[in-house]
Design a protein around this motif. Structure first.
Motif, mmCIF file in Angstrom:
data_model
loop_
_atom_site.group_PDB
_atom_site.id
_atom_site.type_symbol
_atom_site.label_atom_id
_atom_site.label_comp_id
_atom_site.label_asym_id
_atom_site.label_seq_id
_atom_site.Cartn_x
_atom_site.Cartn_y
_atom_site.Cartn_z
ATOM 1 N N ILE A 154 57.147 -23.185 74.452
ATOM 2 C CA ILE A 154 56.050 -23.903 73.806
ATOM 3 C C ILE A 154 54.996 -22.926 73.307
ATOM 4 N N ASN A 155 54.626 -21.961 74.132
ATOM 5 C CA ASN A 155 53.589 -21.021 73.743
ATOM 6 C C ASN A 155 54.080 -20.006 72.714
ATOM 7 N N MET A 156 55.352 -19.649 72.765
ATOM 8 C CA MET A 156 55.896 -18.778 71.720
ATOM 9 C C MET A 156 55.857 -19.481 70.369
ATOM 10 N N TYR A 157 56.183 -20.775 70.354
ATOM 11 C CA TYR A 157 56.112 -21.540 69.114
ATOM 12 C C TYR A 157 54.678 -21.577 68.580
ATOM 13 N N GLN A 158 53.722 -21.774 69.490
ATOM 14 C CA GLN A 158 52.320 -21.793 69.067
ATOM 15 C C GLN A 158 51.914 -20.434 68.482
ATOM 16 N N LEU A 159 52.365 -19.360 69.121
ATOM 17 C CA LEU A 159 52.039 -18.020 68.625
ATOM 18 C C LEU A 159 52.619 -17.796 67.235
ATOM 19 N N LEU A 160 53.882 -18.164 67.042
ATOM 20 C CA LEU A 160 54.516 -17.997 65.728
ATOM 21 C C LEU A 160 53.781 -18.807 64.665
ATOM 22 N N TYR A 161 53.428 -20.037 65.023
ATOM 23 C CA TYR A 161 52.751 -20.917 64.068
ATOM 24 C C TYR A 161 51.368 -20.379 63.722
ATOM 25 N N LYS A 162 50.619 -19.984 64.747
ATOM 26 C CA LYS A 162 49.253 -19.514 64.498
ATOM 27 C C LYS A 162 49.245 -18.231 63.684
ATOM 28 N N ALA A 163 50.168 -17.324 63.985
ATOM 29 C CA ALA A 163 50.232 -16.072 63.238
ATOM 30 C C ALA A 163 50.613 -16.306 61.777
ATOM 31 N N THR A 164 51.381 -17.376 61.527
ATOM 32 C CA THR A 164 51.818 -17.676 60.161
ATOM 33 C C THR A 164 50.747 -18.397 59.363
ATOM 34 N N TYR A 165 50.082 -19.377 59.987
ATOM 35 C CA TYR A 165 49.164 -20.243 59.249
ATOM 36 C C TYR A 165 47.691 -20.001 59.574
ATOM 37 N N GLY A 166 47.399 -19.265 60.643
ATOM 38 C CA GLY A 166 46.017 -18.952 60.968
ATOM 39 C C GLY A 166 45.349 -19.908 61.929
ATOM 40 N N TYR A 167 46.064 -20.915 62.407
ATOM 41 C CA TYR A 167 45.491 -21.892 63.345
ATOM 42 C C TYR A 167 46.626 -22.511 64.157
ATOM 43 N N LEU A 168 46.262 -23.098 65.289
ATOM 44 C CA LEU A 168 47.245 -23.787 66.113
ATOM 45 C C LEU A 168 47.612 -25.126 65.482
ATOM 46 N N PRO A 169 48.824 -25.624 65.725
ATOM 47 C CA PRO A 169 49.159 -26.969 65.254
ATOM 48 C C PRO A 169 48.339 -28.014 65.992
ATOM 49 N N GLU A 170 48.187 -29.176 65.390
ATOM 50 C CA GLU A 170 47.439 -30.245 66.053
ATOM 51 C C GLU A 170 48.224 -30.853 67.210
ATOM 52 N N ARG A 171 49.532 -30.857 67.104
ATOM 53 C CA ARG A 171 50.352 -31.437 68.160
ATOM 54 C C ARG A 171 51.734 -30.803 68.158
ATOM 55 N N ILE A 172 52.381 -30.906 69.319
ATOM 56 C CA ILE A 172 53.754 -30.419 69.470
ATOM 57 C C ILE A 172 54.624 -31.566 69.964
ATOM 58 N N TRP A 173 55.687 -31.813 69.261
ATOM 59 C CA TRP A 173 56.674 -32.828 69.606
ATOM 60 C C TRP A 173 57.698 -32.148 70.521
ATOM 61 N N TYR A 174 57.588 -32.388 71.822
ATOM 62 C CA TYR A 174 58.447 -31.733 72.806
ATOM 63 C C TYR A 174 59.535 -32.725 73.203
ATOM 64 N N GLN A 175 60.713 -32.558 72.613
ATOM 65 C CA GLN A 175 61.801 -33.527 72.721
ATOM 66 C C GLN A 175 62.806 -33.108 73.786
ATOM 67 N N HIS A 176 63.146 -34.049 74.682
ATOM 68 C CA HIS A 176 64.181 -33.816 75.678
ATOM 69 C C HIS A 176 65.334 -34.786 75.426
ATOM 70 N N ILE A 177 66.533 -34.237 75.429
ATOM 71 C CA ILE A 177 67.748 -35.012 75.199
ATOM 72 C C ILE A 177 68.705 -34.721 76.351
ATOM 73 N N ARG A 178 69.151 -35.762 77.018
ATOM 74 C CA ARG A 178 69.951 -35.557 78.230
ATOM 75 C C ARG A 178 71.410 -35.259 77.875
ATOM 76 N N ARG A 179 71.915 -34.198 78.481
ATOM 77 C CA ARG A 179 73.329 -33.837 78.346
ATOM 78 C C ARG A 179 74.141 -34.643 79.361
ATOM 79 N N PRO A 180 75.081 -35.466 78.925
ATOM 80 C CA PRO A 180 75.851 -36.292 79.859
ATOM 81 C C PRO A 180 76.771 -35.462 80.756
ATOM 82 N N CYS A 181 77.189 -36.103 81.838
ATOM 83 C CA CYS A 181 78.263 -35.600 82.717
ATOM 84 C C CYS A 181 77.842 -34.449 83.612
#
Length: 300
Positions: A154-181
């Motif tokens: 999560i924080n690496m994504y924020q760092l990449l985004y901020k370094a690219t655009y100059g500010y943090l994103p307003e929100r992060i969509w943190y998606q979890h998908i369950r692997r069956p079995c």
């Protein structure tokens, strides 16, 4: 990898070698799922998701000698991504998430004055929104919320985004998908007289009808103070140590240098961070509070 096993990092990135391994659903099913999500984000068509899954299937089939198993899981990924689209597809438009797996190369300067280039890919990007997808066998919603400020990805994504655009994103969509079995999976198990195809179709039905169990989204609201706390408390010190290690490992006369940086991780360690269990001094680590702690008592 470097944080957990420096020998593995040396072999993989300095010697440019890889292990000859069997296909593993715990590692590779998530790549099939991410391929489908990437395909849908980029095309906004279910057939686009299917095409990207097919491409990922072909890559895995070319690398691993387990065609039937990979094919079975690729088919299940098609079903699970289709359900994911029905759940979240409209919200991709709402938040204008139209980029996926975009490469970011950023130059950062460490407190020591040294600099290095970081390279990363973000699962999904929109208007001041970024998305991270996790395909996991198990998760705890409470732990996700408590640990989010110290989450590396999560924080690496924020760092990449901020370094690219100059500010943090307003929100992060943190998606979890369950692997069956998996070991603790509460969904269907294959019956003795059931074919693999029949079982896959039954799994697909369970995924579609029990969506709350198979999908979980956590919204993160980035905060500059919390982000800087992670940078100075985690990432900067780790990167400083990494550069020290790299300088030592690439020194032309390394054998004449005292080794303070490189070691083989010993066996017999208990690592709650890797095993998904709660570590000691957890509350202090997350909040700085000494509640529940006391001065050491000597019994000798």
């Amino acid at each position: 990898m470097w944080l957990v096993d420096r020998v593995a990092f040396e072999v993989s990135y300095l010697r440019d070698l890889e292990a000859v391994e069997s296909w593993n659903k715990n590692m590779m099913y998530g790549s099939l799922i991410q391929a489908g999500i990437e395909g849908y984000i980029k095309t906004r068509q279910p057939r686009g998701a299917a095409k990207f899954i097919q491409t990922e299937f072909e890559k895995q089939a070319a690398k691993y000698d387990d065609l039937d198993e990979i094919s079975w899981w690729a088919g299940l990924a098609q079903h699970q991504v289709t359900t994911w689209i029905s759940l979240y597809g409209a919200e991709l438009d709402l938040f204008h998430v139209d980029k996926s797996e975009c490469q970011h190369k950023i130059q950062i300067t460490l407190p020591s004055g040294r600099s290095l280039l970081l390279n990363g890919f973000i699962d999904g990007e929109g208007d001041s929104v970024i998305m991270e997808n996790k395909c996991r066998g198990e998760w705890s919603e409470d732990d996700i919320a408590r640990e989010i400020d110290r989450n590396l990805q999560i924080n690496m994504y924020q760092l990449l985004y901020k370094a690219t655009y100059g500010y943090l994103p307003e929100r992060i969509w943190y998606q979890h998908i369950r692997r069956p079995c998996g070991f603790g999976y509460r969904g269907p198990r294959q019956k003795s007289k059931e074919t693999r195809e029949e079982f896959r179709l039954r799994l697909a039905e369970a995924i579609d009808t029990d969506r709350d169990y198979h999908f979980f989204r956590y919204w993160v609201r980035p905060d500059e103070e919390r982000f800087e706390r992670f940078m100075h408390g985690c990432l900067y010190p780790m990167l400083e140590a990494f550069l020290d290690w790299y300088t030592y490992m690439t020194h032309p006369n390394r054998k004449d240098e005292i080794n303070r940086y490189h070691w083989a991780t010993p066996y017999g360690l208990y690592n709650p961070f890797m095993e998904g269990t709660q570590e000691r001094f957890r509350n202090f680590r997350l909040t700085g509070s000494t509640l529940g702690l006391r001065p050491k008592v000597s019994y000798r």
